[in-house]
Write a protein that holds these residues in place. Structure first.
Motif, PDB file in Angstrom:
ATOM      1  N   LYS A   1       0.848  -1.218   0.126  1.00 46.45           N
ATOM      2  CA  LYS A   1      -0.051  -0.115  -0.167  1.00 46.45           C
ATOM      3  C   LYS A   1       0.870   1.204   0.055  1.00 46.45           C
ATOM      4  CE  LYS A   1      -3.761  -2.000   2.597  1.00 46.45           C
ATOM      5  NZ  LYS A   1      -4.456  -1.997   4.088  1.00 46.45           N
ATOM      6  N   ALA A   2       0.392   2.219  -0.611  1.00 51.82           N
ATOM      7  CA  ALA A   2       1.114   3.474  -0.673  1.00 51.82           C
ATOM      8  C   ALA A   2       0.938   4.289   0.772  1.00 51.82           C
ATOM      9  CB  ALA A   2       0.609   4.367  -1.800  1.00 51.82           C
ATOM     10  N   ALA A   3       1.809   5.040   1.043  1.00 48.26           N
ATOM     11  CA  ALA A   3       1.675   5.651   2.401  1.00 48.26           C
ATOM     12  C   ALA A   3       0.451   6.462   2.515  1.00 48.26           C
ATOM     13  CB  ALA A   3       2.794   6.617   2.611  1.00 48.26           C
ATOM     14  N   SER A   4      -0.277   6.942   1.406  1.00 47.08           N
ATOM     15  CA  SER A   4      -1.368   7.519   1.704  1.00 47.08           C
ATOM     16  C   SER A   4      -2.679   6.675   1.504  1.00 47.08           C
ATOM     17  CB  SER A   4      -1.641   8.604   0.586  1.00 47.08           C
ATOM     18  OG  SER A   4      -1.361   7.963  -0.843  1.00 47.08           O
ATOM     19  N   SER A   5      -2.406   5.376   1.297  1.00 49.48           N
ATOM     20  CA  SER A   5      -3.914   4.400   1.101  1.00 49.48           C
ATOM     21  C   SER A   5      -4.331   4.417   2.424  1.00 49.48           C
ATOM     22  CB  SER A   5      -3.378   2.817   0.587  1.00 49.48           C
ATOM     23  OG  SER A   5      -2.588   3.075  -0.490  1.00 49.48           O
ATOM     24  N   PRO A   6      -5.862   4.382   2.366  1.00 50.30           N
ATOM     25  CA  PRO A   6      -6.724   4.271   3.509  1.00 50.30           C
ATOM     26  C   PRO A   6      -6.520   2.861   4.108  1.00 50.30           C
ATOM     27  CG  PRO A   6      -8.048   4.074   1.480  1.00 50.30           C
ATOM     28  CD  PRO A   6      -6.554   4.616   1.175  1.00 50.30           C
ATOM     29  N   ALA A   7      -6.655   2.827   5.471  1.00 49.81           N
ATOM     30  CA  ALA A   7      -6.418   1.621   6.280  1.00 49.81           C
ATOM     31  C   ALA A   7      -8.031   0.762   6.090  1.00 49.81           C
ATOM     32  CB  ALA A   7      -6.315   1.742   7.725  1.00 49.81           C
TER      33      ALA A   7
ATOM     34  N   SER B   1      -8.419  -5.217   7.783  1.00 49.07           N
ATOM     35  CA  SER B   1      -7.400  -6.116   8.043  1.00 49.07           C
ATOM     36  C   SER B   1      -6.118  -5.368   8.692  1.00 49.07           C
ATOM     37  CB  SER B   1      -6.856  -7.048   6.802  1.00 49.07           C
ATOM     38  OG  SER B   1      -6.219  -6.054   5.938  1.00 49.07           O
ATOM     39  N   ASP B   2      -6.123  -3.964   8.314  1.00 47.86           N
ATOM     40  CA  ASP B   2      -4.855  -3.343   8.755  1.00 47.86           C
ATOM     41  C   ASP B   2      -3.462  -3.964   8.030  1.00 47.86           C
ATOM     42  OD1 ASP B   2      -6.027  -2.762  12.012  1.00 47.86           O
ATOM     43  OD2 ASP B   2      -6.033  -1.450  10.477  1.00 47.86           O
ATOM     44  N   ALA B   3      -3.690  -4.772   7.257  1.00 45.00           N
ATOM     45  CA  ALA B   3      -2.397  -5.387   6.568  1.00 45.00           C
ATOM     46  C   ALA B   3      -1.595  -4.251   5.679  1.00 45.00           C
ATOM     47  CB  ALA B   3      -2.769  -6.534   5.656  1.00 45.00           C
ATOM     48  N   PRO B   4      -0.402  -4.237   5.446  1.00 46.68           N
ATOM     49  CA  PRO B   4       0.055  -3.187   4.843  1.00 46.68           C
ATOM     50  C   PRO B   4       0.128  -3.511   3.120  1.00 46.68           C
ATOM     51  CG  PRO B   4       1.809  -4.901   5.771  1.00 46.68           C
ATOM     52  CD  PRO B   4       0.465  -5.532   6.240  1.00 46.68           C
ATOM     53  N   PHE B   5      -0.672  -4.729   2.790  1.00 48.57           N
ATOM     54  CA  PHE B   5      -0.678  -4.842   1.319  1.00 48.57           C
ATOM     55  C   PHE B   5      -2.119  -4.999   1.031  1.00 48.57           C
ATOM     56  CE2 PHE B   5       3.236  -6.652   2.660  1.00 48.57           C
ATOM     57  CZ  PHE B   5       4.037  -6.322   1.515  1.00 48.57           C
ATOM     58  N   GLU B   6      -2.220  -4.741  -0.382  1.00 50.87           N
ATOM     59  CA  GLU B   6      -3.588  -4.647  -1.076  1.00 50.87           C
ATOM     60  C   GLU B   6      -3.872  -5.689  -2.193  1.00 50.87           C
ATOM     61  OE1 GLU B   6      -4.358  -0.527  -2.525  1.00 50.87           O
ATOM     62  OE2 GLU B   6      -2.549  -0.353  -3.681  1.00 50.87           O
ATOM     63  N   TRP B   7      -4.923  -6.242  -2.335  1.00 46.31           N
ATOM     64  CA  TRP B   7      -5.135  -7.182  -3.331  1.00 46.31           C
ATOM     65  C   TRP B   7      -5.283  -6.465  -4.534  1.00 46.31           C
ATOM     66  CZ3 TRP B   7      -5.807 -12.689  -3.079  1.00 46.31           C
ATOM     67  CH2 TRP B   7      -6.771 -13.387  -4.247  1.00 46.31           C
TER      68      TRP B   7
END
Length: 698
Positions: free
Chosen positions: A503-509, A512-518
């Motif tokens: 995830k980019a730094a600005s991506s909304p949480a 899951s709070d996981a640091p990756f997006e599908w």
């Protein structure tokens, strides 16, 4: 010509004979055999014959590495003229063993080398009993005439606190003629003079006896032991012409719990395991093992007269010194099999494992000997897992190894020393796959419920969970992998392959709070083996039909393969670093290298079949980070040199199957895990150095 042919035949026969002798010496596994076997290999390597095979010689030499039986023991300096060892104890919180002598002294020795570091005078009579508090700051010494002295350590000196008068031993002059024990906190003393009907509990501070522990029928006790937590006391009794046994008491409640018959004529010694779950009784016929949960007998190891036994703190091993056989027998209690018999220079009466389980010593009246259980430092065994090893991974800095297992734990190890750093028990039940981000700050795991989680690795030993990764890949995930820049993460399971992007730094949480997006699901079909190219642009996996598929992550589409490519599961495909080329092992065990940009035929095909083994074909493999070495594993372990396109060396392995492997980032270490829960680290630089002495280094 006839003489030339005869010479060549003689040289070929000599070479094969020397190699055969080396193999026979190794398989016989007599103590210290390695030097003798290597001497034969050295001679064989110098025979000028077309039969000489560098790989054969190298493999035979390496087959004896890491085996502690192949190394000679360290023989201690003697105890002195007309001076004999009659008591012994480990010194807690140190690397020392204390030995009581007949001249009234205690000698403190380094267990690993036998080097004396200090002596302490008990009195004029011999020291026939010896024990320490858990912190090593209190010591009790006892003679066979009924005198026990408690000492307090102040820096390097021992000062006497109290002197207790006990009953005299009925059998003076015998080893451990007066058993003495200290409670873990050092506040209470237990004395059991050999052949007397009571084991007495004393208050050290008050200088008086508190209670006599006695048997139900006036039994005479010959040895006693205290559980590691100080809660249970066991005392061995003998009956002439009738079964012996032991009595169990609750020390804190001053209560007799039960009497346990050993059903053998003479019981000589008793010892608790380090975890307190078992006791071992040394008898005239071998060792009898009982579990302390119900005091049921679980094992009998037929052997010699045993005046002592000792459990390893690290393994399920039991040391059994045989005075009559002049040897130290090592028995694996878990498998009920003999590990080895180690000839001793004299008649050993006692044995002790070091606190870390790395050494074992056997002490006779005049001399002690120590064996280094780590062997020759080319191989480290990591004890802790009890179930099938599913995955191994080195931290990108190379200093730490992480392992996952079906025993419901994730474990962390110091790669240099092999020591355990900690574990995450029950975090995922059980863990099935593992991958570490290139920056070393995160790692990903999954379990057989299909849950996939990301963890943060900080300076502390145990990680913290960042978040859970929803995926839709089924209840079982086989593999996961990061791209070299850590921006792409992929995983494979029963219901396909999933791809995530950091995830980019600005991506909304999200929830899951996981640091990756599908970002994609390239297939819904079962996929096992998985590999991602260094730049994260390509993804390759193996399906249930053992066919390789390639996905263009950037374009979001599958790359058509003009020729079907077969591989194997679950570790059957790997991209070479910084390239669009990948490696597979074929059904026959050949190494193939394919280029995504020219897929009509393999770019490289090995002439030999390094995956072949005596029991079948090994097709699981792991590629080193630099792409130079490939380890092929299963029933055997073979390392393949990808630059020279030839086998490098085979590593010895036990009867269990190798299920996982990992290279350290610098390729200096190779970690292997097995179906039996074994984890081993091989030191490749040290193997090469040892082989260099034979002229067999790669």
């Amino acid at each position: 010509d006839r003489f030339r042919v005869q010479r060549e035949t003689a040289r070929a026969n000599l070479y094969q004979s020397l190699v055969g002798e080396a193999r026979a010496i190794r398989l016989a596994r007599s103590a210290g055999y390695q030097a003798e076997a290597w001497q034969r290999l050295k001679l064989a390597s110098e025979v000028e014959t077309p039969e000489r095979n560098l790989l054969q010689l190298r493999d035979e030499a390496v087959a004896s590495l890491g085996d502690f039986v192949g190394q000679p023991p360290v023989t201690w300096p003697t105890f002195g003229a007309n001076n004999y060892a009659v008591a012994y104890a480990l010194v807690p919180q140190s690397e020392l063993v204390a030995v009581g002598l007949t001249n009234g002294e205690v000698t403190f020795r380094k267990l690993a080398t036998g080097e004396e570091v200090a002596r302490h005078k008990h009195g004029d009579a011999g020291v026939f009993g010896l024990a320490f508090s858990a912190d090593g700051k209190r010591m009790v010494t006892a003679d066979d005439q009924g005198v026990a002295s408690v000492w307090q350590r102040d820096s390097e000196t021992w000062s006497k606190l109290h002197r207790f008068k006990t009953a005299a031993s009925v059998q003076p002059g015998r080893v451990l003629a007066n058993t003495v024990l200290l409670t873990p906190d050092g506040s209470q003393l237990l004395t059991s003079p050999m052949g007397t009907p009571a084991i007495t509990l004393w208050s050290i501070e008050e200088g008086r006896s508190l209670i006599d522990f006695t048997g139900p029928n006036g039994e005479l006790f010959f040895h006693a032991a205290l559980s590691p937590d100080g809660a249970l006391l066991v005392g061995v009794y003998r009956n002439i012409g009738a079964p012996g046994g032991f009595v169990v008491w609750d020390v804190r409640r001053h209560e007799r719990l039960r009497s346990v018959p050993v059903t053998l004529e003479t019981t000589l010694h008793i010892a608790f395991s380090p975890d307190g779950r078992f006791v071992s009784c040394g008898t005239v016929d071998g060792a009898v093992i009982f579990q302390t949960s119900d005091w049921e007998r679980v094992l009998f190891t037929k052997g010699d007269v045993l005046y002592a036994t000792a459990f390893s703190p690290k393994d399920s091993w039991l040391a059994q010194p045989s005075q009559t056989g002049k040897l130290l027998r090592i028995w694996d209690v878990a498998t009920n099999r003999e590990v080895t018999m180690l000839p001793h220079a004299s008649d050993p009466l006692s044995s002790l494992f070091s606190a870390d389980g790395e050494h074992v010593c056997a002490i006779a009246a005049t001399v002690g000997q120590t064996w280094n259980l780590r062997g020759d430092a080319t191989r480290k065994s990591l004890s802790g897992h009890t179930g099938y090893i599913t995955q191994l991974a080195f931290h990108p800095a190379g200093h730490q190894l992480i392992s996952t297992s079906r025993d419901n734990s994730i474990r962390f190890w110091d790669a240099e020393s092999g020591s355990a750093l900690g574990s995450q028990p029950g975090a995922l039940i059980p863990s099935t796959c593992l991958s570490i981000a290139p920056d070393g700050h995160q790692f990903c795991t999954s379990d057989n419920r299909g849950e996939m989680q990301v963890w943060r690795l900080g300076e502390s030993t145990l990680p913290t969970q960042i978040g859970q990764m929803p995926h839709g890949l089924g209840d079982y995930l086989w593999n996961s992998a990061f791209s070299s820049d850590g921006r792409v993460l992929a995983a494979s399971g029963f219901q396909g392959v999933g791809v995530w992007r950091a995830k980019a730094a600005s991506s909304p949480a999200d929830s899951s709070d996981a640091p990756f997006e599908w970002i994609a699901k390239p297939t819904d079909a079962l996929a096992s083996s998985l590999s991602i190219s260094s730049d994260g642009s390509l993804l390759a996996w193996v399906d249930s039909g053992a066919q390789v598929s390639v996905w263009d992550v950037t374009a979001g589409s599958r790359i058509a393969l003009p020729t079907p490519i077969s591989a194997y599961v679950p570790h059957g495909v790997a991209f070479l670093p910084n390239s669009r080329r990948f490696v597979v092992i074929t059904e026959s065990g050949q190494v193939h290298v394919w280029n995504v940009d020219s897929m009509s035929q393999p770019e490289f095909t090995s002439k030999s079949t390094p995956g072949q083994s005596p029991t079948g074909v090994n097709r699981n493999f792991r590629l080193s980070d630099d792409g130079r070495w490939l380890v092929i594993f299963g029933s055997t372990v073979t390392i393949w040199d990808m630059t020279k396109h030839e086998p490098l060396v085979s590593l010895p392995w036990s009867s269990s199957t190798v299920t996982s492997a990992a290279w350290s980032p610098d390729r200096r270490r190779l970690a292997l895990g097995s179906s039996a829960g074994e984890v081993v680290i091989w030191e490749m630089d040290k193997i090469r150095s040892r082989l260099d002495s034979l002229g067999l280094a790669w």
